[in-house]
Structure formats: structure tokens, C-alpha cells
Write a protein that holds these residues in place. Structure first.
Motif, PDB file in Angstrom:
ATOM      1  N   VAL A   5       0.824  -1.209   0.000  1.00  0.00           N
ATOM      2  CA  VAL A   5       0.000   0.000   0.000  1.00  0.00           C
ATOM      3  C   VAL A   5       0.859   1.259   0.000  1.00  0.00           C
ATOM      4  N   ARG A   6       2.054   1.186   0.609  1.00  0.00           N
ATOM      5  CA  ARG A   6       2.797   2.432   0.774  1.00  0.00           C
ATOM      6  C   ARG A   6       4.196   2.462   0.185  1.00  0.00           C
ATOM      7  N   PHE A   7       4.803   1.338  -0.174  1.00  0.00           N
ATOM      8  CA  PHE A   7       6.187   1.335  -0.677  1.00  0.00           C
ATOM      9  C   PHE A   7       6.183   1.514  -2.193  1.00  0.00           C
ATOM     10  N   ALA A   8       6.648   2.651  -2.639  1.00  0.00           N
ATOM     11  CA  ALA A   8       6.625   2.990  -4.069  1.00  0.00           C
ATOM     12  C   ALA A   8       7.779   2.308  -4.794  1.00  0.00           C
ATOM     13  N   ASN A   9       7.509   1.105  -5.312  1.00  0.00           N
ATOM     14  CA  ASN A   9       8.540   0.353  -6.027  1.00  0.00           C
ATOM     15  C   ASN A   9       8.075  -0.138  -7.398  1.00  0.00           C
ATOM     16  N   GLN A  10       6.912   0.322  -7.849  1.00  0.00           N
ATOM     17  CA  GLN A  10       6.383  -0.093  -9.151  1.00  0.00           C
ATOM     18  C   GLN A  10       6.357   1.112 -10.084  1.00  0.00           C
ATOM     19  N   ARG A  15       6.305   7.446 -13.241  1.00  0.00           N
ATOM     20  CA  ARG A  15       6.141   7.494 -11.790  1.00  0.00           C
ATOM     21  C   ARG A  15       6.400   6.157 -11.109  1.00  0.00           C
ATOM     22  N   LEU A  16       6.982   6.240  -9.916  1.00  0.00           N
ATOM     23  CA  LEU A  16       7.062   5.085  -9.029  1.00  0.00           C
ATOM     24  C   LEU A  16       5.901   5.190  -8.048  1.00  0.00           C
ATOM     25  N   MET A  17       5.257   4.066  -7.803  1.00  0.00           N
ATOM     26  CA  MET A  17       4.107   4.063  -6.903  1.00  0.00           C
ATOM     27  C   MET A  17       3.991   2.707  -6.223  1.00  0.00           C
ATOM     28  N   PRO A  18       3.218   2.647  -5.116  1.00  0.00           N
ATOM     29  CA  PRO A  18       3.012   1.366  -4.432  1.00  0.00           C
ATOM     30  C   PRO A  18       2.262   0.376  -5.330  1.00  0.00           C
ATOM     31  N   ASN A  72      -6.897   1.048  -2.142  1.00  0.00           N
ATOM     32  CA  ASN A  72      -6.801   0.225  -3.352  1.00  0.00           C
ATOM     33  C   ASN A  72      -6.814  -1.272  -3.113  1.00  0.00           C
ATOM     34  N   VAL A  73      -7.155  -1.718  -1.905  1.00  0.00           N
ATOM     35  CA  VAL A  73      -7.330  -3.150  -1.651  1.00  0.00           C
ATOM     36  C   VAL A  73      -8.755  -3.507  -2.054  1.00  0.00           C
ATOM     37  N   LYS A 104      -5.178   5.973   6.253  1.00  0.00           N
ATOM     38  CA  LYS A 104      -4.050   6.574   5.537  1.00  0.00           C
ATOM     39  C   LYS A 104      -2.883   6.925   6.444  1.00  0.00           C
ATOM     40  N   ASN A 105      -3.109   7.244   7.710  1.00  0.00           N
ATOM     41  CA  ASN A 105      -1.994   7.566   8.605  1.00  0.00           C
ATOM     42  C   ASN A 105      -1.180   6.338   8.980  1.00  0.00           C
ATOM     43  N   TYR A 106      -1.765   5.150   8.822  1.00  0.00           N
ATOM     44  CA  TYR A 106      -1.065   3.913   9.151  1.00  0.00           C
ATOM     45  C   TYR A 106      -0.501   3.242   7.918  1.00  0.00           C
ATOM     46  N   CYS A 107      -1.065   3.536   6.761  1.00  0.00           N
ATOM     47  CA  CYS A 107      -0.613   2.886   5.528  1.00  0.00           C
ATOM     48  C   CYS A 107       0.496   3.669   4.863  1.00  0.00           C
TER      49      CYS A 107
END
Length: 107
Positions: A5-10, A15-18, A72-73, A104-107
């Protein structure tokens, strides 16, 4: 395991995004597995999670609600060994997913 949900590696275009954000953009269904993290999320969640998801009788249900409410789940998978677990876990679906702002504050 919030990396999807939060690690932008795609990379999608420039753009890189989760992964789940990329999946949504590419019209691919985002599926979260191990929603209860092999039962490790069934007890002992931080009190802040109980405050975010009031009215759920157990940490297991709060964890499922958190998971299915993450950005986005689309689908949250959970294994259940006993029919009692099926009945309890199905209770989470009596409510809609929480607004994205809730997690969103946790993801």
C-alpha cells in the motif's frame, strides 16, 4: 505488511508508486492475502486501531476491517479453520469498508 500500500517500487510510466496504486491505475484487482497475519493480528492491536474501528468486538475483526479498508485493496483473503471463525469473520461485512482517510496515517 503495508508495503503493497505504501512502498513505491512499481513504475507506471514515469512514476514510481506502491503496488496497489499501480494495480488500480492498470485496472488490476488488488488482493491482500494473510489478512490476519497467521492469527498474529487477532489479539493485542494498538489501542489507536480500536479507536479507529469502534464497535467491533475483537481485534481480529478490527484487523480485517483495517485490511479491507486500506487504499486500493479490493479483496482481503483470510484462512479459517473452524466454522465458528467463518461466522465471526463474516460479521465484518455487515459494515462497509472504512473511508480511506481512516487508514491513511497507518498505511
Amino acid at each position: 505488511m503495508l508495503e503493497a500500500v505504501r512502498f513505491a517500487n512499481q513504475r507506471v510510466g514515469p512514476r514510481l508508486m506502491p503496488p496497489f496504486e499501480a494495480a488500480k491505475l492498470l485496472d488490476v484487482t488488488g488482493v491482500a492475502s494473510a489478512s490476519l497475519f497467521q492469527a498474529k493480528l487477532c489479539d493485542g492491536l494498538p489501542p489507536q486501531i480500536a479507536e479507529l474501528f469502534p464497535g467491533f468486538p475483537s481485534d481480529a475483526l478490527r484487523a480485517l476491517q483495517f485490511n479491507r479498508s486500506a487504499p486500493n485493496v479490493t479483496v482481503s483473503l483470510v484462512g479459517m479453520a473452524r466454522k465458528e471463525h467463518v461466522a465471526e469473520n463474516a460479521g465484518v461485512f455487515k459494515r462497509p469498508p472504512a473511508p480511506v482517510e481512516t487508514t491513511k496515517n497507518y498505511c
